[in-house]
Design an enzyme around this catalytic site. Structure first.
Site, mmCIF file in Angstrom:
data_model
loop_
_atom_site.group_PDB
_atom_site.id
_atom_site.type_symbol
_atom_site.label_atom_id
_atom_site.label_comp_id
_atom_site.label_asym_id
_atom_site.label_seq_id
_atom_site.Cartn_x
_atom_site.Cartn_y
_atom_site.Cartn_z
ATOM 1 N N SER A 50 0.152 -5.385 4.819
ATOM 2 C CA SER A 50 1.405 -4.787 4.307
ATOM 3 C C SER A 50 2.427 -6.080 3.944
ATOM 4 O O SER A 50 2.074 -7.198 4.269
ATOM 5 C CB SER A 50 1.926 -3.908 5.569
ATOM 6 O OG SER A 50 2.438 -4.905 6.565
ATOM 7 N N ASP A 82 -0.389 -4.322 0.098
ATOM 8 C CA ASP A 82 -0.264 -2.954 0.042
ATOM 9 C C ASP A 82 1.399 -2.695 0.022
ATOM 10 O O ASP A 82 2.010 -3.608 0.366
ATOM 11 C CB ASP A 82 -0.629 -2.419 1.372
ATOM 12 C CG ASP A 82 -0.818 -0.906 1.441
ATOM 13 O OD1 ASP A 82 -0.850 -0.205 0.375
ATOM 14 O OD2 ASP A 82 -0.666 -0.103 2.673
ATOM 15 N N HIS A 83 1.696 -1.599 -0.770
ATOM 16 C CA HIS A 83 3.253 -1.421 -0.728
ATOM 17 C C HIS A 83 4.157 -2.213 -0.854
ATOM 18 O O HIS A 83 4.932 -2.554 0.275
ATOM 19 C CB HIS A 83 3.571 -0.317 0.295
ATOM 20 C CG HIS A 83 2.899 0.856 0.340
ATOM 21 N ND1 HIS A 83 3.173 1.926 -0.669
ATOM 22 C CD2 HIS A 83 1.910 1.724 1.048
ATOM 23 C CE1 HIS A 83 2.523 3.031 -0.469
ATOM 24 N NE2 HIS A 83 1.829 3.022 0.433
ATOM 25 N N GLY A 179 0.369 7.772 8.465
ATOM 26 C CA GLY A 179 0.697 8.164 9.725
ATOM 27 C C GLY A 179 -0.100 9.260 10.006
ATOM 28 O O GLY A 179 -1.208 9.591 9.450
ATOM 29 N N HIS A 205 -4.052 7.409 -0.561
ATOM 30 C CA HIS A 205 -3.112 6.699 0.508
ATOM 31 C C HIS A 205 -3.525 7.678 1.577
ATOM 32 O O HIS A 205 -3.568 8.815 1.310
ATOM 33 C CB HIS A 205 -1.986 6.738 -0.047
ATOM 34 C CG HIS A 205 -1.872 5.231 -0.811
ATOM 35 N ND1 HIS A 205 -1.162 4.152 -0.280
ATOM 36 C CD2 HIS A 205 -2.145 4.937 -1.863
ATOM 37 C CE1 HIS A 205 -0.913 3.218 -1.099
ATOM 38 N NE2 HIS A 205 -1.780 3.371 -2.148
HETATM 39 P P1 13P Z 1 -2.647 5.875 7.085
HETATM 40 O O1 13P Z 1 -1.835 5.099 7.746
HETATM 41 O O2 13P Z 1 -2.226 7.369 7.084
HETATM 42 O O3 13P Z 1 -3.943 5.450 7.198
HETATM 43 O O4 13P Z 1 -2.272 5.460 5.443
HETATM 44 C C1 13P Z 1 -2.725 4.210 5.184
HETATM 45 C C2 13P Z 1 -2.427 3.842 3.749
HETATM 46 O O5 13P Z 1 -2.276 4.687 2.783
HETATM 47 C C3 13P Z 1 -1.784 2.685 3.536
HETATM 48 O O6 13P Z 1 -1.088 2.476 2.273
#
Ligand code: 13P
Length: 281
Positions: A50, A82-83, A179, A205
């Site tokens: 992240s 990620d994101h 989540g 995701h």
């Molecule tokens: P989860 O936390 O639901 O496993 O999702 C992970 C995710 O999509 C990270 O970008």
């Protein structure tokens, strides 16, 4: 884009009719556990970090941590951001050696999402790095990013976003959330199927909490990268709690080993389903 590990891994997943697991790691132990899980199964892996994790360690230090666990692996292991909502942080990861970055401007207008994503695509492609983009809004909590709005993507808009931004993989909002799911998610299989016929790989995701059947269906329709994060954190924290409450005397190294094995097993059972080695967890 040629000669890019992320693109190459997704292409291989497509040829095999499977998906690659993209596992969020947050320290040395979880990175090591993810590589161990993939190595034991003999499947490729995407390690993702992240933006908050990059900021916590510093890009170079985090890169070195991941590099130390992937360099001798017998499977392919790509490093992905990620994101990321910050253009400068995305570019820093491009410069530091990440194989791919996900820029998430999905909360901006359609035109702004295209323009801001495209800016990083041009920068990254110049350096041989791939980019994932998001269209529609995937709800839930991912590190410091909280979104309670879910806005579904549609086919035409997603394809226009892909074309005009130049991305290498697309994460459309299909009803999954980050989540733990509070209810039963309503998944837009039709959109995955439509996008699955196109060239650009589809990213799923919000993997935590989906059933093995839901994963297999999404993958059969064209999902090529499946993200899992919360379940990694839960396995890590759950084992620490269990050990701490057990009253057993544990030295640091066996403590560490037990946590690593618990995290590895949790990741491994998911990778087994994503890669078609198993039908159920
Ligand atoms: P989860 O936390 O639901 O496993 O999702 C992970 C995710 O999509 C990270 O970008």
């Amino acid at each position: 884009m040629k000669n890019n590990l992320f693109v190459n891994i997704l292409q291989q997943a497509k040829e095999e009719g499977n998906a690659v697991g993209a596992v969020n790691i947050f320290n040395y132990l979880t990175a090591d556990a993810a590589v161990l899980a993939a190595s034991e199964l003999g499947v490729n892996l995407i390690i993702q970090t992240s933006a908050a994790t990059v900021e916590h360690f510093g890009a170079q230090r985090l890169f070195d941590i991941v590099e130390s666990v992937r360099k001798d692996a017998a499977v392919k292991v790509a490093l992905h951001l990620d994101h990321c909502k910050k253009t400068e942080l995305g570019k820093l990861c491009v410069d530091t050696g990440w194989d791919s970055v996900m820029m998430d401007f999905s909360q901006l207008s359609f035109e702004e999402n295209i323009a801001r994503t495209r800016e990083v695509v041009e920068y990254a492609h110049e350096k041989g790095v791939a980019v994932e983009g998001e269209i529609g809004i995937i709800s839930g909590v991912e590190e410091d990013i909280v979104s309670d709005k879910q806005t579904g993507a549609d086919f035409e808009e997603t394809m226009e976003f892909v074309r005009r931004s130049g991305i290498d993989a697309v994460a459309p909002a299909i009803g999954t959330a980050h989540g733990v799911y509070r209810g039963v998610p309503k998944l837009n299989y039709e959109l995955v199927e439509q996008l699955g016929r196109e060239k650009t790989p589809v990213v799923i995701h919000g993997g935590t909490g989906l059933s093995a059947q839901q994963f297999r269906k999404l993958i059969a329709l064209g999902g090529r990268k499946v993200n899992i994060s919360t379940l990694v954190k839960n396995a890590y924290l759950g084992k620490i709690k269990e050990l701490a409450l057990s009253g057993e005397k544990l030295a640091p190294i066996p403590f560490d080993t037990e946590i690593r094995m618990a995290v590895k097993e949790e990741i491994k059972k998911h990778l087994a389903v994503f890669s078609g080695r198993e039908e159920t967890f």
